[in-house]
Enzyme design. Structure first.
Site, PDB file in Angstrom:
ATOM      1  N   ARG A  25      15.800  45.554 -10.772  1.00  0.00           N
ATOM      2  CA  ARG A  25      17.124  45.024 -11.166  1.00  0.00           C
ATOM      3  C   ARG A  25      17.542  45.507 -12.538  1.00  0.00           C
ATOM      4  O   ARG A  25      18.192  44.769 -13.284  1.00  0.00           O
ATOM      5  CB  ARG A  25      17.134  43.493 -11.135  1.00  0.00           C
ATOM      6  CG  ARG A  25      16.979  42.876  -9.756  1.00  0.00           C
ATOM      7  CD  ARG A  25      18.308  42.786  -9.028  1.00  0.00           C
ATOM      8  NE  ARG A  25      18.077  42.377  -7.649  1.00  0.00           N
ATOM      9  CZ  ARG A  25      18.256  41.142  -7.205  1.00  0.00           C
ATOM     10  NH1 ARG A  25      18.703  40.216  -8.006  1.00  0.00           N
ATOM     11  NH2 ARG A  25      18.024  40.865  -5.936  1.00  0.00           N
ATOM     12  N   ARG A  29      23.070  41.819 -14.347  1.00  0.00           N
ATOM     13  CA  ARG A  29      23.941  40.963 -15.158  1.00  0.00           C
ATOM     14  C   ARG A  29      23.489  40.737 -16.594  1.00  0.00           C
ATOM     15  O   ARG A  29      24.259  40.262 -17.409  1.00  0.00           O
ATOM     16  CB  ARG A  29      24.110  39.603 -14.452  1.00  0.00           C
ATOM     17  CG  ARG A  29      25.080  39.678 -13.287  1.00  0.00           C
ATOM     18  CD  ARG A  29      25.094  38.400 -12.501  1.00  0.00           C
ATOM     19  NE  ARG A  29      23.825  38.225 -11.814  1.00  0.00           N
ATOM     20  CZ  ARG A  29      23.496  37.141 -11.110  1.00  0.00           C
ATOM     21  NH1 ARG A  29      24.354  36.134 -11.029  1.00  0.00           N
ATOM     22  NH2 ARG A  29      22.330  37.071 -10.496  1.00  0.00           N
ATOM     23  N   ARG A  38      31.305  45.453 -13.138  1.00  0.00           N
ATOM     24  CA  ARG A  38      31.444  44.556 -11.991  1.00  0.00           C
ATOM     25  C   ARG A  38      32.817  43.887 -11.991  1.00  0.00           C
ATOM     26  O   ARG A  38      33.444  43.738 -10.942  1.00  0.00           O
ATOM     27  CB  ARG A  38      30.345  43.495 -11.986  1.00  0.00           C
ATOM     28  CG  ARG A  38      30.199  42.863 -10.618  1.00  0.00           C
ATOM     29  CD  ARG A  38      29.161  41.790 -10.615  1.00  0.00           C
ATOM     30  NE  ARG A  38      29.763  40.515 -10.916  1.00  0.00           N
ATOM     31  CZ  ARG A  38      29.299  39.350 -10.518  1.00  0.00           C
ATOM     32  NH1 ARG A  38      28.201  39.307  -9.804  1.00  0.00           N
ATOM     33  NH2 ARG A  38      29.898  38.240 -10.816  1.00  0.00           N
ATOM     34  N   ASP A  75      22.226  46.948  -2.173  1.00  0.00           N
ATOM     35  CA  ASP A  75      21.509  45.691  -1.919  1.00  0.00           C
ATOM     36  C   ASP A  75      20.839  45.765  -0.553  1.00  0.00           C
ATOM     37  O   ASP A  75      21.318  46.468   0.343  1.00  0.00           O
ATOM     38  CB  ASP A  75      22.469  44.494  -1.954  1.00  0.00           C
ATOM     39  CG  ASP A  75      21.698  43.184  -2.072  1.00  0.00           C
ATOM     40  OD1 ASP A  75      21.328  42.820  -3.199  1.00  0.00           O
ATOM     41  OD2 ASP A  75      21.421  42.550  -1.031  1.00  0.00           O
ATOM     42  N   TYR A 152      16.944  36.630   5.950  1.00  0.00           N
ATOM     43  CA  TYR A 152      18.351  36.410   5.582  1.00  0.00           C
ATOM     44  C   TYR A 152      19.252  36.406   6.815  1.00  0.00           C
ATOM     45  O   TYR A 152      20.202  35.630   6.914  1.00  0.00           O
ATOM     46  CB  TYR A 152      18.823  37.484   4.597  1.00  0.00           C
ATOM     47  CG  TYR A 152      18.208  37.332   3.222  1.00  0.00           C
ATOM     48  CD1 TYR A 152      18.760  36.475   2.290  1.00  0.00           C
ATOM     49  CD2 TYR A 152      17.066  38.035   2.868  1.00  0.00           C
ATOM     50  CE1 TYR A 152      18.198  36.315   1.024  1.00  0.00           C
ATOM     51  CE2 TYR A 152      16.493  37.889   1.610  1.00  0.00           C
ATOM     52  CZ  TYR A 152      17.055  37.030   0.701  1.00  0.00           C
ATOM     53  OH  TYR A 152      16.489  36.865  -0.535  1.00  0.00           O
TER      54      TYR A 152
HETATM   55  O1  1CP Z   1      18.823  47.548 -10.201  1.00  0.00           O
HETATM   56  C1  1CP Z   1      18.266  47.452  -9.093  1.00  0.00           C
HETATM   57  O2  1CP Z   1      17.131  46.968  -8.931  1.00  0.00           O
HETATM   58  C2  1CP Z   1      18.943  48.050  -7.886  1.00  0.00           C
HETATM   59  C3  1CP Z   1      19.782  47.245  -7.104  1.00  0.00           C
HETATM   60  C4  1CP Z   1      19.258  46.064  -6.305  1.00  0.00           C
HETATM   61  C5  1CP Z   1      18.093  45.914  -5.521  1.00  0.00           C
HETATM   62  C6  1CP Z   1      16.927  46.869  -5.419  1.00  0.00           C
HETATM   63  C7  1CP Z   1      20.015  44.892  -6.134  1.00  0.00           C
HETATM   64  C8  1CP Z   1      21.297  44.626  -6.788  1.00  0.00           C
HETATM   65  N1  1CP Z   1      19.387  44.106  -5.220  1.00  0.00           N
HETATM   66  C9  1CP Z   1      18.192  44.686  -4.837  1.00  0.00           C
HETATM   67  C10 1CP Z   1      17.208  44.201  -3.879  1.00  0.00           C
HETATM   68  C11 1CP Z   1      17.339  42.840  -3.309  1.00  0.00           C
HETATM   69  N2  1CP Z   1      18.458  42.147  -2.970  1.00  0.00           N
HETATM   70  C12 1CP Z   1      16.232  42.049  -2.932  1.00  0.00           C
HETATM   71  C13 1CP Z   1      14.792  42.518  -3.017  1.00  0.00           C
HETATM   72  C14 1CP Z   1      14.239  42.422  -4.375  1.00  0.00           C
HETATM   73  C15 1CP Z   1      14.080  41.038  -4.932  1.00  0.00           C
HETATM   74  O3  1CP Z   1      13.292  40.250  -4.382  1.00  0.00           O
HETATM   75  O4  1CP Z   1      14.733  40.767  -5.954  1.00  0.00           O
HETATM   76  C16 1CP Z   1      16.705  40.844  -2.399  1.00  0.00           C
HETATM   77  C17 1CP Z   1      15.875  39.678  -1.875  1.00  0.00           C
HETATM   78  C18 1CP Z   1      18.126  40.908  -2.427  1.00  0.00           C
HETATM   79  C19 1CP Z   1      19.053  39.864  -1.934  1.00  0.00           C
HETATM   80  C20 1CP Z   1      19.953  39.424  -3.004  1.00  0.00           C
HETATM   81  N3  1CP Z   1      20.990  40.153  -3.478  1.00  0.00           N
HETATM   82  C21 1CP Z   1      19.849  38.255  -3.779  1.00  0.00           C
HETATM   83  C22 1CP Z   1      18.755  37.196  -3.655  1.00  0.00           C
HETATM   84  C23 1CP Z   1      19.220  36.050  -2.861  1.00  0.00           C
HETATM   85  C24 1CP Z   1      18.181  34.927  -2.790  1.00  0.00           C
HETATM   86  O5  1CP Z   1      17.454  34.831  -1.804  1.00  0.00           O
HETATM   87  O6  1CP Z   1      18.121  34.166  -3.754  1.00  0.00           O
HETATM   88  C25 1CP Z   1      20.894  38.271  -4.701  1.00  0.00           C
HETATM   89  C26 1CP Z   1      21.258  37.212  -5.692  1.00  0.00           C
HETATM   90  C27 1CP Z   1      21.586  39.502  -4.513  1.00  0.00           C
HETATM   91  C28 1CP Z   1      22.726  40.023  -5.307  1.00  0.00           C
HETATM   92  C29 1CP Z   1      22.405  41.163  -6.191  1.00  0.00           C
HETATM   93  N4  1CP Z   1      21.836  42.351  -5.772  1.00  0.00           N
HETATM   94  C30 1CP Z   1      21.758  43.221  -6.828  1.00  0.00           C
HETATM   95  C31 1CP Z   1      22.294  42.550  -7.992  1.00  0.00           C
HETATM   96  C32 1CP Z   1      22.424  43.170  -9.360  1.00  0.00           C
HETATM   97  C33 1CP Z   1      22.681  41.271  -7.575  1.00  0.00           C
HETATM   98  C34 1CP Z   1      23.357  40.237  -8.421  1.00  0.00           C
HETATM   99  C35 1CP Z   1      24.797  40.337  -8.093  1.00  0.00           C
HETATM  100  C36 1CP Z   1      25.723  40.078  -9.196  1.00  0.00           C
HETATM  101  O7  1CP Z   1      26.079  38.890  -9.310  1.00  0.00           O
HETATM  102  O8  1CP Z   1      26.149  40.987  -9.909  1.00  0.00           O
END
Ligand code: 1CP
Length: 345
Positions: A25, A29, A38, A75, A152
């Site tokens: 990540r 944010r 964003r 994502d 999911y």
């Molecule tokens: O910077 C990076 O790492 C690249 C982008 C990336 C990756 C690899 C994002 C952007 N998401 C992911 C993977 C991801 N997404 C996972 C696997 C890794 C982990 O466990 O963290 C999972 C479970 C998700 C699903 C997801 N997407 C969640 C989790 C939901 C939960 O179960 O609580 C969330 C909150 C997101 C949104 C997201 N994805 C990425 C970002 C930067 C965000 C936040 C969005 C925002 O508000 O800007």
């Protein structure tokens, strides 16, 4: 093939005096420049599907910190959407999806080869990045592992214990197995296209692998990962693959050998010494600093970072966090972590 990029060297088993670094990540944010881009995109999904802006946020942490790898900004839930699930994000809560809990829901999903039009902007982001990354920076593509993506798709949201997916596994096994199968096959196609577009490494995120035990772990974490890696290696034999069966505990042992992964990423519920003893004997490992240090900083960050680099310095190692950096992290602590790693050599 002799590699020159530090991440590729570590993935091929080389022991480097300073481990290469990137951060899960890393575009996110906690960075003001991410929040600005964003806002320009409007919302998170629009950012993912806008190749120019997704390229920009992927590059932001590279510009700021000079990480050794960049990870494609996208994502894991874009693949379910490409398969026909509805997907939206509720501000402050997280993702929401239409659910798959019976044969009729499953029948509405698309086939593994029908995903590419929807995912074309993601492949375009990869192509943009190939053009714009610094020479030494490795480009990592990724997807969710089938179990995690299924949790999911079945629950329609993130769940602390993945109970809806476990329930379908015990009460609707044919649908559950068909879903795992479809995600597995679609993930092979998705990652294969990312590689063809220019991803040099791909990573499989199995964030919820820790809730699978015994035979279930073998069937739904290990076996699908192995199937994806075997298929990708056939098509792209030189592309290294990182697997991340988060919180697998003892199931981390032997995971690289059993699946064919070139590297296993490890969360911070196990110690670096344990990783060195039980996992690094099989090859490259990635991890595993607790992400809370990015919030709290100070001497504890320096001490834990140093301990990890020392414990894993006798084998191939990519320095990373044990899980993603959180939005409340202080960008200066990231710099402190990097400076600490690079000062140890
Ligand atoms: O910077 C990076 O790492 C690249 C982008 C990336 C990756 C690899 C994002 C952007 N998401 C992911 C993977 C991801 N997404 C996972 C696997 C890794 C982990 O466990 O963290 C999972 C479970 C998700 C699903 C997801 N997407 C969640 C989790 C939901 C939960 O179960 O609580 C969330 C909150 C997101 C949104 C997201 N994805 C990425 C970002 C930067 C965000 C936040 C969005 C925002 O508000 O800007």
């Amino acid at each position: 093939m002799k590699q020159s990029k530090p991440i590729l060297r570590a993935l091929s088993g080389e022991i480097l005096s300073t481990p290469p670094i990137w951060m899960m990540r890393q575009a996110g944010r906690y960075l003001p420049e991410y929040r600005a881009t964003r806002a320009e995109a409007g919302d998170f999904l629009s950012l993912c599907y806008n190749s120019d802006l997704a390229t920009e946020v992927t590059l932001q942490p590279i510009r700021r910190y000079g990480f050794d790898a960049s990870i494609l900004f996208a994502d894991i839930l874009l693949l379910p959407q490409a398969l026909g699930a509805d997907l939206w994000f509720v501000t402050g809560e997280g993702p929401r999806l239409s659910t798959v809990t019976n044969a009729a829901d499953f029948a509405k999903l698309k086939g593994k080869d029908d995903i590419h039009e929807h995912l074309a902007p993601i492949y375009q982001t990869v192509r943009n990045l190939v053009q714009s990354l610094p020479e030494q920076t490795t480009l990592i593509g990724f997807a969710g592992a089938p179990w995690t993506v299924a949790t999911y798709m079945i629950a329609g949201k993130g769940t602390p214990d993945q109970a809806p997916a476990h329930l379908l596994k015990s009460t609707g096994l044919p649908v559950f197995d068909a879903l795992i199968d479809l995600i597995t096959e679609a993930t092979i196609e998705y990652l294969s296209q990312q590689i063809l577009a220019g991803a040099e490494v791909v990573k499989l995120f199995d964030s919820w692998a820790g809730s699978l035990h015994n035979e279930d772990f073998k069937k739904y974490a290990l076996a699908p990962t192995k199937r994806i890696i075997t298929a990708l290696k056939k098509r792209h034999p030189h592309t290294p693959i990182i697997a991340f069966p988060r919180e697998a505990g003892d199931n981390y042992i032997g995971f690289a050998k059993a699946t064919g992964a070139d590297c296993v990423a490890v969360d911070n519920s196990v110690s670096a010494n344990w990783i060195a003893q039980h996992m690094q004997v099989d090859g490259c490992v990635q991890g595993n600093l607790a992400s809370r240090h990015m919030v709290t900083g100070g001497q504890n960050l320096i001490d834990d970072t140093t301990a990890i680099v020392k414990a894993l310095g006798k084998g191939p190692h990519i320095f990373n966090l044990g899980h993603g950096i959180t939005p409340d992290a202080d960008p200066e602590n990231v710099q402190l972590m990097i400076d600490t790693v690079r000062s140890i050599a």
